[in-house]
Design a protein around this motif. Structure first.
Motif, PDB file in Angstrom:
ATOM      1  N   GLY A 201     -47.467   1.007  41.511  1.00 20.08           N
ATOM      2  CA  GLY A 201     -46.063   0.189  41.378  1.00 20.08           C
ATOM      3  C   GLY A 201     -46.088  -0.375  40.436  1.00 20.08           C
ATOM      4  O   GLY A 201     -44.700  -1.688  41.041  1.00 20.08           O
TER       5      GLY A 201
ATOM      6  N   THR B 184     -44.391   6.664  35.688  1.00 27.84           N
ATOM      7  CA  THR B 184     -42.675   6.307  35.234  1.00 27.84           C
ATOM      8  C   THR B 184     -42.258   6.093  37.032  1.00 27.84           C
ATOM      9  O   THR B 184     -42.445   7.246  37.804  1.00 27.84           O
ATOM     10  CB  THR B 184     -42.337   7.185  34.363  1.00 27.84           C
ATOM     11  OG1 THR B 184     -41.854   7.853  34.721  1.00 27.84           O
ATOM     12  CG2 THR B 184     -42.671   7.268  32.810  1.00 27.84           C
ATOM     13  N   GLU B 185     -41.518   5.572  37.427  1.00 27.27           N
ATOM     14  CA  GLU B 185     -39.970   5.492  38.279  1.00 27.27           C
ATOM     15  C   GLU B 185     -39.855   6.460  38.755  1.00 27.27           C
ATOM     16  O   GLU B 185     -38.756   6.643  37.526  1.00 27.27           O
ATOM     17  CB  GLU B 185     -39.492   4.264  38.045  1.00 27.27           C
ATOM     18  CG  GLU B 185     -40.511   2.827  38.951  1.00 27.27           C
ATOM     19  CD  GLU B 185     -41.600   2.920  39.654  1.00 27.27           C
ATOM     20  OE1 GLU B 185     -41.326   3.335  40.391  1.00 27.27           O
ATOM     21  OE2 GLU B 185     -41.937   1.663  39.956  1.00 27.27           O
ATOM     22  N   PRO B 186     -38.927   6.846  40.035  1.00 24.98           N
ATOM     23  CA  PRO B 186     -39.570   6.684  40.729  1.00 24.98           C
ATOM     24  C   PRO B 186     -41.235   7.499  40.979  1.00 24.98           C
ATOM     25  O   PRO B 186     -41.804   7.246  41.983  1.00 24.98           O
ATOM     26  CB  PRO B 186     -38.574   7.242  41.288  1.00 24.98           C
ATOM     27  CG  PRO B 186     -38.071   8.331  40.911  1.00 24.98           C
ATOM     28  CD  PRO B 186     -38.487   8.426  39.690  1.00 24.98           C
ATOM     29  N   ALA B 187     -41.608   8.317  40.627  1.00 28.21           N
ATOM     30  CA  ALA B 187     -43.150   8.607  40.679  1.00 28.21           C
ATOM     31  C   ALA B 187     -43.528   7.880  40.159  1.00 28.21           C
ATOM     32  O   ALA B 187     -43.916   6.649  39.109  1.00 28.21           O
ATOM     33  CB  ALA B 187     -43.167   9.861  40.225  1.00 28.21           C
ATOM     34  N   HIS B 188     -45.826   8.017  40.128  1.00 27.79           N
ATOM     35  CA  HIS B 188     -46.233   6.779  39.695  1.00 27.79           C
ATOM     36  C   HIS B 188     -47.860   7.893  39.303  1.00 27.79           C
ATOM     37  O   HIS B 188     -48.424   7.447  39.749  1.00 27.79           O
ATOM     38  CB  HIS B 188     -47.084   6.203  40.996  1.00 27.79           C
ATOM     39  CG  HIS B 188     -45.610   5.149  41.588  1.00 27.79           C
ATOM     40  ND1 HIS B 188     -45.146   4.035  40.454  1.00 27.79           N
ATOM     41  CD2 HIS B 188     -45.344   5.169  42.597  1.00 27.79           C
ATOM     42  CE1 HIS B 188     -44.183   3.313  41.774  1.00 27.79           C
ATOM     43  NE2 HIS B 188     -43.768   3.940  42.718  1.00 27.79           N
TER      44      HIS B 188
END
Length: 136
Positions: A112, A30-34
């Motif tokens: 992304g 999930t944003e901002p991590a991937h």
């Protein structure tokens, strides 16, 4: 801080796995991590389909003995406490041996686009699996 006390165990879908495979998601991309992370448990003989990851994959074995195979026929035997890195784009599969279960934490970094960057392909044939067993 977020404390997650448990995640549901789900059966791995037949279109991605042969045999009985169970998954507990640890983290979804999930944003901002991937980052995507999951605990995957394979019963004896169970395995993934062929697949690849856009940005690679790291497998940390928590229990048992398993195998990871690549398209060139290379096979690695993996055991509890070991880590195996699959490079970006490499088509591979992983699973338990025919006599021993195997569990690993699978870590991938999404590309992304909201997913985990995995491309799922065809099942590993019994012949490919048995050849891998003979090689370890």
């Amino acid at each position: 801080m977020e404390h997650i006390t448990s995640t549901p165990t789900v059966k791995g879908p037949a279109e991605r796995f042969t045999g009985d495979v169970y998954l507990n998601m640890i983290e979804a991309p999930t944003e901002p991590a991937h980052l995507a992370a999951g605990l995957v448990r394979f019963t004896p003989g169970a395995r993934t389909n062929w697949h690849s990851h856009a940005l690679g994959q790291v497998l940390y074995v928590t229990d048992g003995v398993g195998m990871v195979g690549t398209r060139d026929g290379s096979v690695a035997r993996i055991s509890a406490g070991e880590t195996l890195k699959c490079p970006a784009g490499e088509e591979h599969w992983h699973g338990a041996t025919d006599t021993t279960l195997m569990a690993h934490i699978a870590l991938v970094v999404g590309d992304g686009t909201g997913g985990d960057g995995t491309t799922w392909l065809e099942p590993v044939t019994d012949e490919q699996y048995n050849n891998a067993l003979a090689d370890i």
